[in-house]
Write an enzyme that holds these catalytic residues in place. Structure first.
Site, short mmCIF file in Angstrom:
data_model
loop_
_atom_site.label_atom_id
_atom_site.label_comp_id
_atom_site.label_asym_id
_atom_site.label_seq_id
_atom_site.Cartn_x
_atom_site.Cartn_y
_atom_site.Cartn_z
N GLU A 276 3.33 -14.76 5.14
CA GLU A 276 1.90 -14.49 5.29
C GLU A 276 1.09 -15.78 5.36
O GLU A 276 0.13 -15.88 6.15
CB GLU A 276 1.43 -13.60 4.14
CG GLU A 276 2.07 -12.23 4.18
CD GLU A 276 1.94 -11.46 2.89
OE1 GLU A 276 2.50 -10.36 2.83
OE2 GLU A 276 1.30 -11.95 1.94
N CYS B 19 -1.74 -8.20 2.14
CA CYS B 19 -0.76 -7.73 1.16
C CYS B 19 -1.44 -7.51 -0.20
O CYS B 19 -2.49 -6.89 -0.28
CB CYS B 19 0.38 -8.74 1.09
SG CYS B 19 1.88 -8.18 0.26
N HIS C 186 -0.91 -4.03 0.55
CA HIS C 186 0.47 -3.61 0.38
C HIS C 186 0.45 -2.30 -0.42
O HIS C 186 -0.36 -2.13 -1.33
CB HIS C 186 1.27 -4.67 -0.38
CG HIS C 186 2.74 -4.42 -0.35
ND1 HIS C 186 3.37 -3.62 -1.29
CD2 HIS C 186 3.70 -4.83 0.51
CE1 HIS C 186 4.66 -3.56 -1.00
NE2 HIS C 186 4.90 -4.29 0.08
#
Length: 204
Positions: free
Chosen positions: A18, A111, A138
């Site tokens: 990421e 996330c 997430h």
């Protein structure tokens, strides 16, 4: 045209894909990207899969963090639960998120880092925003987002953009997340210019 300026944060336990994917894509787009460590134990960030990453600035305090919203166009937070938790418990980070949003600058979180957005709003409020803000995260932290009733509308889309806030779901959505940021700050033509040589699939 002035180059967009982006500040990316990193902590021990941040997710490699990421962080690196976003930094890479924004650099390819010609953006001025600066990374800063948050509560690092060393001068490098010990990432979630044991890669060691040396940020441009080893500590957020080495930057004019209280006025970062005046210098940068966007603040980006990578996920990875240990790192995301660090962001969500760091007073300077939470204040920065609030400052960027107050000034109408973009804030992007992928996330588990969405929990830092939640904590910043819990502490500083939504700055007069009306209605719920659409976000994603997430799946493992969905409950933490939805717990704050009245503030957020949860989405399972891969990338969500709403009122200057960009959120995404995880490592597998990092490239789409990064390209969305490019389009927001520099337009679709720039996004296509970056995506072409990378041989990006039509469906991410």
């Amino acid at each position: 045209m002035t180059k967009p300026k982006v500040l990316m944060l990193v902590a021990d336990g941040s997710e490699e894909i990421e962080f690196v994917t976003t930094y890479d894509v924004l650099t390819r787009a010609g953006f001025e990207v600066k990374s800063a460590g948050v509560d690092l134990k060393h001068e490098f960030a010990h990432m979630s899969r044991n890669i060691r990453l040396l940020p441009d600035s080893p500590t957020l305090l080495a930057l004019p963090h209280q006025s970062a919203h005046q210098t940068y166009d966007m603040l980006v937070l990578p996920g990875g639960m240990p790192g995301a938790k660090t962001f969500a418990h760091n007073d300077a980070v939470l204040a920065m998120i609030a400052n960027f949003r107050t000034e109408g600058k973009y804030v992007a979180a992928i996330c588990a880092a969405t929990i830092a957005l939640v904590e910043s709003e819990r502490r500083y409020g939504g700055e007069g925003r009306k209605g719920k803000l659409r976000v994603t995260s997430h799946p493992s932290v969905r409950g933490k987002v939805e717990k704050e009733e009245g503030a957020w509308e949860y989405s399972e889309e891969r990338v969500v953009v709403d009122a200057g806030v960009v959120t995404s779901r995880g490592p597998g959505t990092a490239l789409l997340f990064a390209l969305t940021i490019v389009e927001l700050l520099a337009g679709k033509e720039k996004r296509d210019e970056v995506a072409g040589p990378m041989i990006v699939a039509e469906t991410l």
